[in-house]
Each structure stands twice: as structure tokens, then as C-alpha cells.
Design a protein around this motif. Sequence first.
Motif, PDB file in Angstrom:
ATOM      1  N   LYS A 182       0.990  -1.476  -0.318  1.00  0.00           N
ATOM      2  CA  LYS A 182      -0.254   0.020  -0.263  1.00  0.00           C
ATOM      3  C   LYS A 182       0.601   0.986  -0.212  1.00  0.00           C
ATOM      4  CE  LYS A 182      -0.398   0.021   5.072  1.00  0.00           C
ATOM      5  NZ  LYS A 182      -1.061   0.356   6.053  1.00  0.00           N
ATOM      6  N   ASP A 183       2.320   0.833   0.257  1.00  0.00           N
ATOM      7  CA  ASP A 183       3.068   2.533   0.256  1.00  0.00           C
ATOM      8  C   ASP A 183       3.542   2.531  -1.272  1.00  0.00           C
ATOM      9  OD1 ASP A 183       2.567   2.466   2.844  1.00  0.00           O
ATOM     10  OD2 ASP A 183       4.315   0.873   3.320  1.00  0.00           O
ATOM     11  N   TRP A 184       3.681   1.780  -1.655  1.00  0.00           N
ATOM     12  CA  TRP A 184       3.817   2.138  -2.755  1.00  0.00           C
ATOM     13  C   TRP A 184       3.363   3.296  -4.225  1.00  0.00           C
ATOM     14  CZ3 TRP A 184       8.685   0.940  -4.160  1.00  0.00           C
ATOM     15  CH2 TRP A 184       9.747  -0.191  -3.003  1.00  0.00           C
ATOM     16  N   GLY A 185       3.695   4.085  -4.686  1.00  0.00           N
ATOM     17  CA  GLY A 185       3.425   5.193  -4.933  1.00  0.00           C
ATOM     18  C   GLY A 185       2.784   6.232  -4.059  1.00  0.00           C
ATOM     19  N   VAL A 186       3.147   6.612  -2.583  1.00  0.00           N
ATOM     20  CA  VAL A 186       2.965   7.092  -1.872  1.00  0.00           C
ATOM     21  C   VAL A 186       3.741   7.689  -0.968  1.00  0.00           C
ATOM     22  CG1 VAL A 186       0.889   7.324   0.650  1.00  0.00           C
ATOM     23  CG2 VAL A 186       0.253   5.612  -1.369  1.00  0.00           C
ATOM     24  N   ARG A 187       4.293   6.925   0.147  1.00  0.00           N
ATOM     25  CA  ARG A 187       5.663   7.449   0.570  1.00  0.00           C
ATOM     26  C   ARG A 187       6.666   8.187  -0.104  1.00  0.00           C
ATOM     27  NH1 ARG A 187       7.032   2.449   4.101  1.00  0.00           N
ATOM     28  NH2 ARG A 187       8.600   3.266   4.660  1.00  0.00           N
TER      29      ARG A 187
END
Length: 208
Positions: A182-187
Motif C-alpha cells: 500500500k506504500d508504493w506511490g504514496v511514501r
Amino acid sequence: MRSTIPLLLVLLFSLNASAEVYTYIDAEGNRVFTDSPPRGNAERIQLAPSNAFTAPHMDKQVPAIQPGQPPAPPAYQLLRILLPEPDSTISDNAGNLLVTVNSEPVLRPSDHYRLLLNGQPVGEPSRSAVFPLENIDRGTHQLAVEIIDARGITVERTPSQPFHMKRTSLDMKRQANPCKKKDWGVRPECPLADKPKEPKDIPLVPFI
């Protein structure tokens, strides 16, 4: 007669230049020099002007040698970098840094500040005492500031002082806190470009 000639010459030169000198031949055939005009056939000698040196009067006051004018005081009594402090460590992952300087007295109307990073000018000279820097590489660097006049001549300069830029790489961040699905492209440390490819599902082949 010859022995009397030197004596006569001494007498001649010892006479005052303003006196009259006469010469004649006496009864014994000797030449005689005298300042008293004798009777008879005497020849007057014209003396050359005296070369005596007359000392100047010492009652005149000789002006004392005036010492040179003292050098003009410097235009600035103080120039320093307020932030960052010398040998400080800056932790900024983007490598950003805000440099502030101070001078006493304040800048003259025609003068400007110029910031030096590792001995090279950064940006354009400015009258602002604040310099924002971006994307500075990690490691140790040298900062200095100088004041230049309208001709670009350095009027004042601070010594170089070190600072240390500490930047955490994306790999270090991912190692400290691994990226989840879920962190890819967010953090920021988990960009989609670095997202590992997921293995494709292998279709099930019935075993015969």
C-alpha cells in the motif's frame, strides 16, 4: 729669497679680503707683500672675492616633519555568518539550507553580500542577509560570505567555516521501514518506479 716666498703666500691669504694688499721689491731684491701702502713704486694686488660660507640664522623655526595620515578605518567592523553555526550538522533529506549573515554597520547603499560555497559564488550578489540553498550534496562543505562594492571589489570577507550536510537516502529509509504494497506511490521513498514486479501467476496444468 725662495724661503721667504711661502711665508709671504701665507701672509697674503691670511689677509682679510676687504683689505688692500700691495707688493714691491725691496732693496735686497725680495718681493714684499703688505697691507700698508709704502712710499715709492708699489703695486696694488686685486684679491678675488671671498668664498666664505655664511651660516643661516638658526632663529627661524624649522617645521617638524608631519607624520603620515592614519589609514582610514575599515568600512565594516563586523561581518559574520549567523546560521549555520561553524562545524554544525544539518539533517535535511532534500539538502536544503538557510544561510543568514550579519554586518555592522549595515550595508552601504552601493554594497552587496555574496555567498561562497566551497570557495565558489552561489547565486547573484544580494542586499538580503538571507540565502536559501537547495539540494546540497551530503558531506562536509565550506561557507563564507563577503561584501563587494559597486565595482565588484571585495571590501570585507569572513573566514571559511565548515558545516556537514546529512541526507538519508531512499534506500536507507526503505531499509529502516520497508515499503509495503500500500506504500508504493504514496511514501516518497516508495516511488512506483522502484516497485518490484510481482510474479505472474503460473496457470495450473492438470497432471496426466
